[in-house]
Design a protein around this motif. Structure first.
Motif, mmCIF file in Angstrom:
data_model
loop_
_atom_site.group_PDB
_atom_site.id
_atom_site.type_symbol
_atom_site.label_atom_id
_atom_site.label_comp_id
_atom_site.label_asym_id
_atom_site.label_seq_id
_atom_site.Cartn_x
_atom_site.Cartn_y
_atom_site.Cartn_z
ATOM 1 N N UNK A 17 0.830 -1.202 0.000
ATOM 2 C CA UNK A 17 0.000 0.000 0.000
ATOM 3 C C UNK A 17 0.866 1.254 0.000
ATOM 4 N N UNK A 18 1.962 1.221 0.766
ATOM 5 C CA UNK A 18 2.875 2.364 0.799
ATOM 6 C C UNK A 18 3.471 2.586 -0.585
ATOM 7 N N UNK A 19 3.900 1.498 -1.211
ATOM 8 C CA UNK A 19 4.507 1.621 -2.538
ATOM 9 C C UNK A 19 3.493 2.094 -3.580
ATOM 10 N N UNK A 20 2.239 1.683 -3.423
ATOM 11 C CA UNK A 20 1.202 2.064 -4.381
ATOM 12 C C UNK A 20 0.828 3.533 -4.251
ATOM 13 N N UNK A 21 0.665 3.991 -3.016
ATOM 14 C CA UNK A 21 0.100 5.324 -2.787
ATOM 15 C C UNK A 21 1.128 6.409 -2.505
ATOM 16 N N UNK A 22 2.365 6.039 -2.185
ATOM 17 C CA UNK A 22 3.283 7.048 -1.694
ATOM 18 C C UNK A 22 4.597 7.120 -2.452
ATOM 19 N N UNK A 23 4.735 6.471 -3.597
ATOM 20 C CA UNK A 23 5.960 6.592 -4.357
ATOM 21 C C UNK A 23 5.610 6.820 -5.820
ATOM 22 N N UNK A 24 6.518 7.456 -6.569
ATOM 23 C CA UNK A 24 7.697 8.153 -6.079
ATOM 24 C C UNK A 24 7.360 9.578 -5.653
ATOM 25 N N UNK A 25 7.824 9.998 -4.533
ATOM 26 C CA UNK A 25 7.582 11.351 -4.036
ATOM 27 C C UNK A 25 8.435 12.344 -4.812
ATOM 28 N N UNK A 26 7.846 13.484 -5.129
ATOM 29 C CA UNK A 26 8.627 14.558 -5.739
ATOM 30 C C UNK A 26 8.683 14.512 -7.243
ATOM 31 N N UNK A 27 8.346 13.369 -7.864
ATOM 32 C CA UNK A 27 8.493 13.292 -9.308
ATOM 33 C C UNK A 27 7.241 13.738 -10.043
ATOM 34 N N UNK A 42 9.445 6.458 -0.505
ATOM 35 C CA UNK A 42 9.123 6.501 0.917
ATOM 36 C C UNK A 42 9.496 5.193 1.606
ATOM 37 N N UNK A 43 9.224 4.071 0.949
ATOM 38 C CA UNK A 43 9.549 2.787 1.580
ATOM 39 C C UNK A 43 11.049 2.665 1.830
ATOM 40 N N UNK A 44 11.858 3.024 0.826
ATOM 41 C CA UNK A 44 13.314 2.981 1.016
ATOM 42 C C UNK A 44 13.730 3.874 2.176
ATOM 43 N N UNK A 45 13.078 5.056 2.272
ATOM 44 C CA UNK A 45 13.389 5.961 3.370
ATOM 45 C C UNK A 45 13.048 5.364 4.721
ATOM 46 N N UNK A 46 11.879 4.717 4.815
ATOM 47 C CA UNK A 46 11.471 4.088 6.069
ATOM 48 C C UNK A 46 12.441 2.986 6.479
ATOM 49 N N UNK A 66 3.621 5.034 8.367
ATOM 50 C CA UNK A 66 4.251 6.110 7.598
ATOM 51 C C UNK A 66 3.505 7.424 7.768
ATOM 52 N N UNK A 67 4.175 8.544 7.561
ATOM 53 C CA UNK A 67 3.492 9.847 7.633
ATOM 54 C C UNK A 67 2.364 9.926 6.605
ATOM 55 N N UNK A 68 1.175 10.259 7.075
ATOM 56 C CA UNK A 68 0.012 10.272 6.182
ATOM 57 C C UNK A 68 0.059 11.407 5.172
ATOM 58 N N UNK A 210 8.716 22.783 3.192
ATOM 59 C CA UNK A 210 9.574 21.826 2.484
ATOM 60 C C UNK A 210 9.265 20.386 2.884
ATOM 61 N N UNK A 211 8.893 20.167 4.142
ATOM 62 C CA UNK A 211 8.570 18.813 4.598
ATOM 63 C C UNK A 211 7.167 18.409 4.176
ATOM 64 N N UNK A 212 6.173 19.212 4.530
ATOM 65 C CA UNK A 212 4.778 18.816 4.383
ATOM 66 C C UNK A 212 4.227 19.014 2.979
ATOM 67 N N UNK A 213 4.751 19.971 2.236
ATOM 68 C CA UNK A 213 4.128 20.341 0.966
ATOM 69 C C UNK A 213 5.040 20.126 -0.244
ATOM 70 N N UNK A 214 6.321 20.490 -0.133
ATOM 71 C CA UNK A 214 7.257 20.191 -1.217
ATOM 72 C C UNK A 214 7.800 18.775 -1.093
ATOM 73 N N UNK A 215 7.614 18.150 0.083
ATOM 74 C CA UNK A 215 7.983 16.760 0.326
ATOM 75 C C UNK A 215 9.454 16.490 0.046
ATOM 76 N N UNK A 216 10.310 17.378 0.506
ATOM 77 C CA UNK A 216 11.747 17.160 0.387
ATOM 78 C C UNK A 216 12.173 16.106 1.410
ATOM 79 N N UNK A 217 13.081 15.216 1.054
ATOM 80 C CA UNK A 217 13.368 14.068 1.922
ATOM 81 C C UNK A 217 14.321 14.332 3.077
ATOM 82 N N UNK A 218 15.132 15.372 2.994
ATOM 83 C CA UNK A 218 16.216 15.500 3.979
ATOM 84 C C UNK A 218 16.212 16.862 4.669
ATOM 85 N N UNK A 219 15.096 17.204 5.292
ATOM 86 C CA UNK A 219 14.960 18.458 6.021
ATOM 87 C C UNK A 219 15.004 18.168 7.522
ATOM 88 N N UNK A 220 15.841 18.889 8.239
ATOM 89 C CA UNK A 220 15.978 18.715 9.688
ATOM 90 C C UNK A 220 15.733 20.058 10.371
#
Length: 285
Positions: A17-27, A42-46, A66-68, A210-220
């Motif tokens: 389900x994660x792979x179906x609904x949440x990848x690829x992010x940003x593309x 997202x799965x690789x990130x998790x 995973x983050x909804x 950048x985290x919630x809307x642009x969905x950048x992977x490496x924001x701290x």
């Protein structure tokens, strides 16, 4: 934690389900077989975050899932709609209206702003730079129209309404747009620099976008108190602040070092720091 223990926690997640609904992010496309240049999985990130630091986050990931907010990635995902739909503009308006407010209050204020524009959470498309400036530009510098038709009905502070108007002008003149803010070729530093030119948008607001809307992977976002609280709780560390609290500036080196193993998916580890800061969620995991 042993690798098999990490895998046990991950097995509680619905990988398909994660792979179906949440990848690829940003593309910005739905075809998961398409090239993923500039995107992330997202799965690789998790999996990476769950295994980092000897699996310290694995139980929390297994319990929380995973983050909804990644699931809405495909909304308005066609390039043709970017500059007319203003998804990023609405996202930034929501961040501005919610600054320094609790969740329910932030939502209520944002809903009022949408209502002024004849919109709602389900149909927010009337909130655009043009609709804001149509009111602001009627004012002739005296603020009466802005006060009566925009600020008071929305329940916004003077600072926040100035910020939203300034944001609108940045979109109108082309400094900001969906196509720019969602372009994976633009560096994080350039995005931050552009966003911080808007009145009322500081580093924390930029990081939330950048985290919630642009969905950048490496924001701290070390300026976020809950991230520091979660870090302290999870790793059992004390900082230079009052009562041993972690300080964004004085403890920067330690915070950066602690989170380094989670790179390049620190947006994910940030989410789980928030979960750690939530005592009930942390104890349950």
């Amino acid at each position: 934690m042993k690798p098999e223990s990490v895998q046990r926690h991950l097995s509680s997640l619905d990988r398909d389900n994660i792979c179906k609904n949440m990848i690829p992010i940003g593309s910005r496309h739905n075809n998961k077989d398409a090239p993923s240049v500039g995107s992330w999985n997202v799965w690789d990130g998790l999996v990476h975050v769950a295994n980092a630091h000897n699996g310290v986050l694995a139980p929390i990931i297994g319990a929380s899932g995973p983050p909804s907010f990644y699931a809405d990635e495909n909304e308005g995902a066609t390039n043709s709609g970017y500059d007319t739909d203003h998804k990023s503009f609405r996202s930034l308006c929501r961040i501005i209206t919610g600054q320094q407010l609790a969740g329910s209050a932030a939502v209520a204020i944002y809903k009022r702003l949408l209502s002024i524009m004849g919109s709602s959470l389900d149909n927010p498309y009337g909130l655009t730079p043009e609709s804001i400036l149509a009111i602001a530009d009627m004012d002739c510098g005296e603020n009466h129209v802005i006060e009566e038709k925009l600020r008071k009905p929305a329940g916004l502070s003077n600072a926040k309404i100035r910020s939203i108007i300034d944001l609108s002008r940045h979109y109108k003149c082309g400094n900001l747009s969906d196509s720019f803010l969602f372009d994976n070729q633009i560096t994080i530093d350039v995005l931050r620099d552009k966003l911080c030119q808007v009145k009322g948008l500081g580093p924390w607001s930029c990081d939330m976008f950048l985290i919630f809307h642009a969905h950048k992977p490496d924001i701290l976002p070390l300026g976020d108190l809950a991230v520091r609280k979660g870090t302290a709780k999870l790793f059992g560390v004390k900082g230079s602040g009052k009562n041993g609290a972690l300080c964004e500036k004085k403890d920067l080196a330690m915070l950066t070092r602690i989170h380094e193993p989670f790179a390049p998916y620190r947006s994910l580890s940030t989410y789980y720091m928030w979960r750690c800061a939530d005592t009930k969620a942390f104890n349950a995991s």
